[in-house]
Design an enzyme around this catalytic site. Structure first.
Site, PDB file in Angstrom:
ATOM      1  CE  LYS A   5      -4.515  -1.541   1.391  1.00 46.86           C
ATOM      2  NZ  LYS A   5      -5.638  -1.422   2.332  1.00 46.86           N
ATOM      3  NE  ARG A  15      -8.125  -8.049   0.526  1.00 49.78           N
ATOM      4  CZ  ARG A  15      -7.797  -7.203  -0.446  1.00 49.78           C
ATOM      5  NH1 ARG A  15      -6.819  -6.322  -0.260  1.00 49.78           N
ATOM      6  NH2 ARG A  15      -8.456  -7.219  -1.607  1.00 49.78           N
TER       7      ARG A  15
END
Length: 264
Positions: free
Chosen positions: A209, A243
């Site tokens: 991210k 995840r």
């Protein structure tokens, strides 16, 4: 939890499972097989990009991207299938096709989503986000990001229980990268143990991210080491589901950590 995005525009792997503007089912199944072989316990299938600035997709398009893959994986692989969706119709169809978890970035706030999720009988993951993906990064004005995220998630968990979803079928996700600045994301990482003590399993998604960009100076395709560091920190802080895009490497890190803990 391995990530399988069937979208053309997801921030890291958008378009990789598409051919001529549609889902390439053979490529998607091959990716699913690889992730399961690498140690994934759950595969998370998403048909709508929720990256910052993303546009929504139609119900029909999301169904086309998601349901054939859910059904194919259910036929072939022994793995829990999670569907990353906020759309009631997708929840119903995915459950019928073999999904085992609903993972909703909007925490069942879309019209009809709470009722649809409850009707499936599946576990649900409720994530924190403000607004919609297209505008969420304009809504980072928290007084206390940790307290406000906690209050929101516990409130949504309570609403889910009132709708008939039992507490033992609820997971929570603090929503790293969703309507949060870098420092707010880091504060949530530091305070993950507080959220983990609230009685619900915690799912975290920090793989590749943007929060890793300013820390490491790396582009999205060069963030493996940073992602592994965050995965380990999250697990050590009590997160139950991690995840990730890079399943094999993350599994190796967590196995080493687990082995050391067992030896001690």
């Amino acid at each position: 939890m391995g990530i399988l995005n069937t979208t053309p525009d997801s921030f890291s792997d958008g378009g990789q499972l598409q051919r001529d503007g549609a889902l390439d089912l053979d490529s998607a199944l091959a990716r699913a097989r690889d992730m399961v072989a690498a140690g994934a316990d759950i595969l998370d299938i998403g048909g709508e990009s929720t990256r910052p600035g993303a546009e929504p997709v139609s119900v029909a398009e999301e169904l086309r991207r998601v349901i054939p893959l859910v059904a194919a994986i259910d036929r072939e692989l022994d793995v829990v299938i999670s569907v990353d969706t906020s759309t009631p119709e997708v929840m119903h169809e995915a459950a019928a096709a073999g999904a085992g978890l609903i993972n909703d970035v909007r925490a069942l706030q879309r019209k009809g989503a709470m009722e649809a999720a409850a009707a499936t009988g599946l576990p649900v993951c409720l994530m924190h986000m403000r607004g919609e993906p297209k505008t969420m990064q304009q809504q980072t004005d928290y007084q206390s990001v940790v307290a406000e995220v906690l209050d929101y998630l516990l409130g949504r968990a309570g609403a889910a229980q009132q709708a008939g979803i039992s507490a033992d079928r609820i997971l929570l996700d603090p929503g790293f990268g969703f309507a949060k600045s870098l420092e707010q994301n880091l504060s949530l990482v530091r305070h993950l143990p507080e959220l983990a003590k609230k009685g619900y399993p915690i799912l975290v998604g920090m793989s590749r991210k943007s929060m890793l960009g300013p820390i490491t100076g790396r582009d999205v395709d060069q963030r493996l080491a940073g992602s592994l560091a965050l995965a380990l920190l999250a697990a050590q802080s009590g997160a139950k589901i991690i995840r990730v895009h890079d399943v094999r490497e993350t599994v190796d890190v967590l196995r080493v950590w687990s082995a050391v803990g067992s030896a001690v």
